[in-house]
Design a protein around this motif. Structure first.
Motif, PDB file in Angstrom:
ATOM      1  N   GLU A  17       0.841  -1.198   0.000  1.00 37.71           N
ATOM      2  CA  GLU A  17       0.000   0.000   0.000  1.00 37.71           C
ATOM      3  C   GLU A  17       0.882   1.256   0.000  1.00 37.71           C
ATOM      4  O   GLU A  17       1.802   1.375   0.805  1.00 37.71           O
ATOM      5  CB  GLU A  17      -0.913  -0.002   1.228  1.00 37.71           C
ATOM      6  N   GLY A  18       0.617   2.167  -0.920  1.00 36.90           N
ATOM      7  CA  GLY A  18       1.398   3.394  -1.013  1.00 36.90           C
ATOM      8  C   GLY A  18       2.566   3.306  -1.968  1.00 36.90           C
ATOM      9  O   GLY A  18       3.332   4.278  -2.093  1.00 36.90           O
ATOM     10  N   LEU A  19       2.741   2.182  -2.643  1.00 35.88           N
ATOM     11  CA  LEU A  19       3.825   2.044  -3.619  1.00 35.88           C
ATOM     12  C   LEU A  19       3.687   3.105  -4.702  1.00 35.88           C
ATOM     13  O   LEU A  19       2.613   3.305  -5.267  1.00 35.88           O
ATOM     14  CB  LEU A  19       3.777   0.645  -4.262  1.00 35.88           C
ATOM     15  N   ASP A  20       4.784   3.811  -4.991  1.00 37.86           N
ATOM     16  CA  ASP A  20       4.712   4.896  -5.967  1.00 37.86           C
ATOM     17  C   ASP A  20       5.798   4.719  -7.037  1.00 37.86           C
ATOM     18  O   ASP A  20       6.577   3.764  -7.014  1.00 37.86           O
ATOM     19  CB  ASP A  20       4.849   6.263  -5.285  1.00 37.86           C
ATOM     20  N   VAL A  21       5.821   5.668  -7.974  1.00 40.45           N
ATOM     21  CA  VAL A  21       6.752   5.599  -9.095  1.00 40.45           C
ATOM     22  C   VAL A  21       8.202   5.609  -8.617  1.00 40.45           C
ATOM     23  O   VAL A  21       9.053   4.892  -9.146  1.00 40.45           O
ATOM     24  CB  VAL A  21       6.498   6.764 -10.075  1.00 40.45           C
ATOM     25  N   ALA A  22       8.491   6.422  -7.599  1.00 41.72           N
ATOM     26  CA  ALA A  22       9.871   6.528  -7.119  1.00 41.72           C
ATOM     27  C   ALA A  22      10.396   5.199  -6.608  1.00 41.72           C
ATOM     28  O   ALA A  22      11.583   4.885  -6.741  1.00 41.72           O
ATOM     29  CB  ALA A  22       9.957   7.587  -6.018  1.00 41.72           C
ATOM     30  N   SER A  23       9.523   4.392  -6.016  1.00 44.77           N
ATOM     31  CA  SER A  23       9.960   3.100  -5.477  1.00 44.77           C
ATOM     32  C   SER A  23       9.902   1.990  -6.511  1.00 44.77           C
ATOM     33  O   SER A  23      10.645   1.012  -6.423  1.00 44.77           O
ATOM     34  CB  SER A  23       9.072   2.711  -4.285  1.00 44.77           C
ATOM     35  N   ALA A  24       9.004   2.123  -7.496  1.00 46.13           N
ATOM     36  CA  ALA A  24       8.784   1.041  -8.448  1.00 46.13           C
ATOM     37  C   ALA A  24       9.502   1.233  -9.773  1.00 46.13           C
ATOM     38  O   ALA A  24       9.869   0.259 -10.425  1.00 46.13           O
ATOM     39  CB  ALA A  24       7.288   0.875  -8.719  1.00 46.13           C
ATOM     40  N   VAL A  25       9.693   2.495 -10.191  1.00 44.41           N
ATOM     41  CA  VAL A  25      10.201   2.738 -11.542  1.00 44.41           C
ATOM     42  C   VAL A  25      11.559   3.425 -11.513  1.00 44.41           C
ATOM     43  O   VAL A  25      12.566   2.869 -11.939  1.00 44.41           O
ATOM     44  CB  VAL A  25       9.201   3.568 -12.377  1.00 44.41           C
ATOM     45  N   TYR A  26      11.606   4.644 -11.030  1.00 43.86           N
ATOM     46  CA  TYR A  26      12.883   5.367 -10.980  1.00 43.86           C
ATOM     47  C   TYR A  26      12.754   6.553 -10.042  1.00 43.86           C
ATOM     48  O   TYR A  26      11.652   6.989  -9.681  1.00 43.86           O
ATOM     49  CB  TYR A  26      13.263   5.881 -12.379  1.00 43.86           C
ATOM     50  N   GLU A  27      13.881   7.068  -9.649  1.00 41.09           N
ATOM     51  CA  GLU A  27      13.955   8.366  -8.976  1.00 41.09           C
ATOM     52  C   GLU A  27      15.323   8.956  -9.255  1.00 41.09           C
ATOM     53  O   GLU A  27      16.243   8.268  -9.706  1.00 41.09           O
ATOM     54  CB  GLU A  27      13.703   8.240  -7.474  1.00 41.09           C
ATOM     55  N   TRP A  28      15.449  10.247  -9.014  1.00 45.29           N
ATOM     56  CA  TRP A  28      16.726  10.918  -9.234  1.00 45.29           C
ATOM     57  C   TRP A  28      17.556  10.900  -7.958  1.00 45.29           C
ATOM     58  O   TRP A  28      17.020  10.981  -6.851  1.00 45.29           O
ATOM     59  CB  TRP A  28      16.494  12.361  -9.691  1.00 45.29           C
ATOM     60  N   ASN A  29      18.852  10.794  -8.130  1.00 43.72           N
ATOM     61  CA  ASN A  29      19.774  10.784  -7.003  1.00 43.72           C
ATOM     62  C   ASN A  29      20.020  12.237  -6.582  1.00 43.72           C
ATOM     63  O   ASN A  29      21.001  12.874  -6.990  1.00 43.72           O
ATOM     64  CB  ASN A  29      21.092  10.105  -7.417  1.00 43.72           C
ATOM     65  N   TYR A  30      19.095  12.745  -5.773  1.00 43.21           N
ATOM     66  CA  TYR A  30      19.139  14.166  -5.415  1.00 43.21           C
ATOM     67  C   TYR A  30      20.411  14.566  -4.663  1.00 43.21           C
ATOM     68  O   TYR A  30      20.977  15.640  -4.942  1.00 43.21           O
ATOM     69  CB  TYR A  30      17.902  14.532  -4.591  1.00 43.21           C
ATOM     70  N   PRO A  31      20.907  13.787  -3.697  1.00 46.40           N
ATOM     71  CA  PRO A  31      22.162  14.178  -3.028  1.00 46.40           C
ATOM     72  C   PRO A  31      23.322  14.330  -4.012  1.00 46.40           C
ATOM     73  O   PRO A  31      24.099  15.299  -3.941  1.00 46.40           O
ATOM     74  CB  PRO A  31      22.406  13.044  -2.038  1.00 46.40           C
ATOM     75  N   ALA A  32      23.445  13.382  -4.949  1.00 43.90           N
ATOM     76  CA  ALA A  32      24.527  13.465  -5.930  1.00 43.90           C
ATOM     77  C   ALA A  32      24.335  14.654  -6.860  1.00 43.90           C
ATOM     78  O   ALA A  32      25.305  15.326  -7.257  1.00 43.90           O
ATOM     79  CB  ALA A  32      24.602  12.174  -6.743  1.00 43.90           C
ATOM     80  N   GLN A  33      23.092  14.960  -7.199  1.00 46.86           N
ATOM     81  CA  GLN A  33      22.818  16.126  -8.039  1.00 46.86           C
ATOM     82  C   GLN A  33      23.218  17.417  -7.318  1.00 46.86           C
ATOM     83  O   GLN A  33      23.795  18.331  -7.940  1.00 46.86           O
ATOM     84  CB  GLN A  33      21.332  16.165  -8.413  1.00 46.86           C
ATOM     85  N   MET A  34      22.909  17.490  -6.030  1.00 48.09           N
ATOM     86  CA  MET A  34      23.265  18.694  -5.264  1.00 48.09           C
ATOM     87  C   MET A  34      24.779  18.859  -5.190  1.00 48.09           C
ATOM     88  O   MET A  34      25.291  19.982  -5.295  1.00 48.09           O
ATOM     89  CB  MET A  34      22.665  18.611  -3.851  1.00 48.09           C
ATOM     90  N   VAL A  35      25.492  17.763  -5.003  1.00 47.45           N
ATOM     91  CA  VAL A  35      26.955  17.836  -4.977  1.00 47.45           C
ATOM     92  C   VAL A  35      27.476  18.356  -6.309  1.00 47.45           C
ATOM     93  O   VAL A  35      28.380  19.207  -6.367  1.00 47.45           O
ATOM     94  CB  VAL A  35      27.560  16.455  -4.660  1.00 47.45           C
ATOM     95  N   GLU A  36      26.904  17.863  -7.404  1.00 45.91           N
ATOM     96  CA  GLU A  36      27.322  18.294  -8.738  1.00 45.91           C
ATOM     97  C   GLU A  36      27.075  19.788  -8.929  1.00 45.91           C
ATOM     98  O   GLU A  36      27.908  20.509  -9.494  1.00 45.91           O
ATOM     99  CB  GLU A  36      26.558  17.488  -9.790  1.00 45.91           C
ATOM    100  N   ILE A  37      25.938  20.263  -8.445  1.00 47.95           N
ATOM    101  CA  ILE A  37      25.608  21.691  -8.559  1.00 47.95           C
ATOM    102  C   ILE A  37      26.587  22.532  -7.750  1.00 47.95           C
ATOM    103  O   ILE A  37      27.096  23.567  -8.211  1.00 47.95           O
ATOM    104  CB  ILE A  37      24.161  21.942  -8.096  1.00 47.95           C
ATOM    105  N   ARG A  38      26.878  22.088  -6.511  1.00 52.48           N
ATOM    106  CA  ARG A  38      27.809  22.839  -5.647  1.00 52.48           C
ATOM    107  C   ARG A  38      29.207  22.886  -6.261  1.00 52.48           C
ATOM    108  O   ARG A  38      29.894  23.922  -6.216  1.00 52.48           O
ATOM    109  CB  ARG A  38      27.859  22.193  -4.255  1.00 52.48           C
ATOM    110  N   LEU A  39      29.644  21.770  -6.836  1.00 53.42           N
ATOM    111  CA  LEU A  39      30.964  21.750  -7.470  1.00 53.42           C
ATOM    112  C   LEU A  39      31.003  22.682  -8.670  1.00 53.42           C
ATOM    113  O   LEU A  39      32.015  23.382  -8.913  1.00 53.42           O
ATOM    114  CB  LEU A  39      31.316  20.318  -7.907  1.00 53.42           C
ATOM    115  N   ALA A  40      29.921  22.716  -9.449  1.00 55.79           N
ATOM    116  CA  ALA A  40      29.855  23.607 -10.608  1.00 55.79           C
ATOM    117  C   ALA A  40      29.887  25.067 -10.163  1.00 55.79           C
ATOM    118  O   ALA A  40      30.571  25.909 -10.769  1.00 55.79           O
ATOM    119  CB  ALA A  40      28.601  23.319 -11.418  1.00 55.79           C
TER     120      ALA A  40
END
Length: 306
Positions: free
Chosen positions: A72-95
């Motif tokens: 119950e409550g299964l969503d797209v992020a758990s079943a299909v895909y999600e973005w690696n937000y911590p890694a994205q933030m690191v990439e933004i900070r480095l840029a």
């Protein structure tokens, strides 16, 4: 790796090779699902071997097994895909630290495949070795209708749309097995995309064959008594009847206790292996267990004297 079966008899042999004893109706629908490339929707009580079909096919065909356990409550992020937000933030900070703040290029970079976390449904669309995996969507009835609606795209065209990237289409569509314990009705739109089969409790002969295949150490008189007792137990007014999984667990438990035959005391002591609700256990222990045991022993004796 093994080729897909060329006939129903080949399918029976394939399942038997992995110690799955199927009746011909189930073998037929499995064969058709494999040959037609259609998802197979299996409904039935818990413990009758629905999930095992996917495991057996993956093992016998030499394919990857990808399992999506529904809840119950299964969503797209758990079943299909999600973005690696911590890694994205690191990439933004480095840029930003390097002074490289081209927003359009940065957006394109952080929403690239290297930051994409692939969940089971997206993983199932990939076949790096050229072999379609087996995708098990287990207990679909535990999810909600919104998730069912999302599955329509996956099951119809074997594709997933990632808005930030593109529509990802399977080059080799997966072998899809969907199971349901029928705690609620699954929508017709999803069922129409599948081949359907109801997996019921096996008859005595097939259940005995299952026990002999899966628990050969307990074969013989004990296996015959256990199967006969469980078959009789399913005819009682219980909240939850024992499935084949419970039969196998009971045989294994009796083997661990070095029992070679059933007796009332052993049945009372081990009813918790078969029955999972206290009301059912209270109903069957004592005189009721003795009655069933006497009944099946008389039937076995009569059959042996024929």
């Amino acid at each position: 790796m093994r080729d897909l079966p060329a006939s129903i008899d080949d399918t029976v042999d394939l399942l038997n090779s992995a110690r799955y004893v199927a009746d011909r109706a189930l073998a037929t629908v499995v064969f058709l699902s494999l040959r037609m490339g259609r998802p197979l929707f299996l409904e039935g009580e818990a413990g009758v071997g629905k999930t095992e079909i996917a495991k057996v096919l993956a093992d016998a065909l030499g394919r990857r097994l990808i399992r999506l356990q529904c809840y119950e409550g299964l969503d797209v992020a758990s079943a299909v895909y999600e973005w690696n937000y911590p890694a994205q933030m690191v990439e933004i900070r480095l840029a930003e630290a390097s002074g490289d703040i081209d927003r359009e290029r940065m957006t394109s970079d952080i929403f690239s495949e290297r930051f994409l976390i692939k969940r089971p449904l997206l993983q199932a669309l990939e076949a790096p070795d050229g072999l379609a995996p087996v995708l098990l969507i287990d207990e679909l009835d535990r999810t909600d209708e919104a998730f069912e609606a999302f599955l329509l795209e996956v099951l119809s065209d074997f594709q997933v749309t990632v808005p930030e990237l593109e529509t990802i289409v399977a080059e080799h569509p997966p072998i899809v097995i969907i199971t349901s314990n029928r705690t609620r009705e699954v929508h017709d739109a999803l069922k129409r995309r599948c081949l359907y089969h109801w997996v019921g409790y096996p008859d005595t002969a097939r259940e005995l064959a299952i026990v002999e295949a899966r628990a050969p150490e307990a074969a013989g008189d004990l296996a015959q008594e256990v199967v006969a007792f469980v078959q009789a137990l399913r005819g009682e007014d219980l909240f939850k009847r024992p499935g084949v999984a419970e039969t196998l667990d009971w045989v294994s438990a009796l083997h661990e206790l070095d029992r070679v035959a059933l007796d009332p005391a052993t049945i009372n002591d081990t009813l918790g292996v078969l029955l999972k609700y206290q009301d059912d256990i209270a109903r069957m222990e004592g005189s009721e267990a003795q009655r069933l045991l006497s009944q099946i022993q008389a039937e076995i004796k009569a059959e042996a004297n024929r």
